[in-house]
Write an enzyme that holds these catalytic residues in place. Structure first.
Site, short mmCIF file in Angstrom:
data_model
loop_
_atom_site.label_atom_id
_atom_site.label_comp_id
_atom_site.label_asym_id
_atom_site.label_seq_id
_atom_site.Cartn_x
_atom_site.Cartn_y
_atom_site.Cartn_z
N SER A 139 38.43 46.68 31.51
CA SER A 139 37.80 47.96 31.82
C SER A 139 36.29 47.86 31.69
O SER A 139 35.76 47.64 30.59
CB SER A 139 38.33 49.05 30.88
OG SER A 139 37.52 50.20 31.01
N ARG A 145 27.45 49.72 35.23
CA ARG A 145 28.06 48.63 36.03
C ARG A 145 27.92 48.81 37.55
O ARG A 145 28.25 47.91 38.30
CB ARG A 145 29.54 48.54 35.70
CG ARG A 145 30.29 49.79 36.17
CD ARG A 145 31.76 49.72 35.90
NE ARG A 145 32.40 51.00 36.17
CZ ARG A 145 33.70 51.17 36.17
NH1 ARG A 145 34.50 50.18 35.91
NH2 ARG A 145 34.22 52.35 36.42
N ARG A 154 48.05 34.09 51.23
CA ARG A 154 46.84 33.69 50.50
C ARG A 154 46.73 32.18 50.28
O ARG A 154 45.65 31.68 49.97
CB ARG A 154 46.77 34.42 49.15
CG ARG A 154 46.83 35.93 49.26
CD ARG A 154 45.75 36.51 50.17
NE ARG A 154 45.85 37.96 50.29
CZ ARG A 154 45.09 38.71 51.06
NH1 ARG A 154 44.16 38.15 51.83
NH2 ARG A 154 45.24 40.01 51.13
#
Ligand SMILES: Cc1cc2nc3c(=O)[nH]c(=O)nc-3n(C[C@H](O)[C@H](O)[C@H](O)COP(=O)(O)OP(=O)(O)OC[C@H]3O[C@@H](n4cnc5c(N)ncnc54)[C@H](O)[C@@H]3O)c2cc1C
Length: 327
Positions: A104, A174, A201
């Site tokens: 976070s 941020r 991917r």
């Protein structure tokens, strides 16, 4: 304490090891649940582990994959700890059928680690694939690009540091960190969805950076469930799907004689003939690519000797966190 859970020695060997990816990233197999036997067990809804031969398990697993009976493979799960640049995370997170928990940026101070492409991968926009790069490395431009990347990242990092040092909320501090900034998460996914992730991917058309992660994860999966991996590599990664028109084109060239397949003498399909089968120019191009060369299927083998301790990555992350947090 001994476990009665199915384990695979090859997976045990790499469990919790950290494999380096790109310049600051990693993938670690934190845990896994199940192996090929669990796929078989679920498919047969059988009682406990019997005395099935590996060849029988292999045959069943290959049958399931060929016929897209996929739910048994959902019984196997992998839990990974991964660190990747945000632009890679953004592609990765599109695979919704997984559970993830990301660090976070509202709560924690983020390490100022940024991805820098290697010189050999610094190429120009592809003329044929609008989503990719191609051609020789742009060596003359690379030095300037590094200087400019460094300027932008230094400025973004200093801004972040200045904001948090003035006790501005981290969720605001941020917001100007670039897409090259590394993030990390725990990611848990079952085998069925992981195969889908890897199919797109680990494919050569995937962006090189996410592909680097997919290749390591494929190597981990190979150790957890080698027979399922083999079936996927044969039928999906190294195989292909054919449209009705493509199949019709092949039927015009070959025919079945009893148990044999033989070429039809003198048959040849020009591009105009393929068009009459409903194939567009682009479909014709893609068919030619499918037929021209057997795709090279990598073995995805991992070398545990290249793994580095978790503490090493943790220290690097910690060292890149702005100093203000360490007052
Ligand atoms: C070459 C390439 C280019 C791409 N370009 C872009 C792009 O420009 N922009 C972009 O946003 N994405 C892009 N993507 C991401 C792509 O569109 C898919 O989101 C991604 O590949 C994940 O596939 P998925 O949705 O099948 O997987 P998952 O999200 O893991 O889902 C697995 C399966 O679950 C089912 N499922 C999941 N959610 C739903 C739902 N809400 N409704 C119905 N069924 C569901 C589907 O069957 C799905 O196949 C690109 C992917 C590739 C490989």
């Amino acid at each position: 304490m001994e476990t009665r859970r199915p384990t695979n020695p090859a997976a045990e060997e790499i469990q919790v090891l950290y494999l380096s990816v790109l310049d600051h990233g990693f993938v670690s197999l934190v845990d896994y649940m199940g192996s090929d036997e669990d796929v078989e067990r679920a498919a047969r809804v059988s009682y406990g582990y019997g005395t099935r031969k590996t060849s029988e398990t292999r045959g069943l697993i290959r049958y399931l994959r060929r016929h897209r009976h996929t739910t048994p493979s959902e019984m196997v799960e992998l839990k990974l700890h991964c660190a990747m640049p945000i632009f890679v995370a953004r592609q990765w997170v599109r695979h919704r059928s997984a559970s993830l928990n990301e660090v976070s940026g509202r709560y924690s101070l983020l390490p100022l680690l940024f991805y820098r492409p290697e010189a050999q991968h610094f190429q120009q926009q592809s003329a044929t694939n609008r989503q990719g790069r191609s051609g020789d490395s742009l060596t003359e431009l690379y030095g300037d690009a590094i200087g400019r990347w460094d300027d932008v990242r230094r400025a973004a990092g200093q801004q972040y540091e200045w904001l948090v040092s003035h006790d501005v909320a981290r969720e605001l501090a941020r917001i100007d960190l670039p897409l090259s900034t590394y993030t990390q998460w725990y990611w848990k996914i079952d085998l069925h969805n992981l195969f889908h992730f890897l199919a797109v991917r680990a494919d050569p058309h995937a962006q090189l950076e996410i592909r680097a992660y997919a290749r390591v994860i494929a190597g981990m999966l190979k150790r957890v469930a080698p027979l399922s991996f083999e079936a996927w590599a044969d039928y999906e990664l190294g195989g292909t799907h054919l449209s009705r028109g493509e199949l019709e084109a092949l039927r015009r060239l070959v025919r079945v004689q009893g148990r044999d397949v033989e070429a039809r003498a003198g048959e040849r399909l020009a591009e105009a003939d393929l068009a009459t089968l409903g194939l567009s120019k682009r479909e014709v191009d893609e068919l030619l690519i499918k037929l021209e060369a057997a795709p090279t299927v990598e073995d995805f083998d991992l070398d545990p000797a290249t793994a580095r301790p978790a503490e090493e990555f943790a220290r690097a992350m910690e060292a890149a966190v702005p100093r203000v947090d360490r007052r």
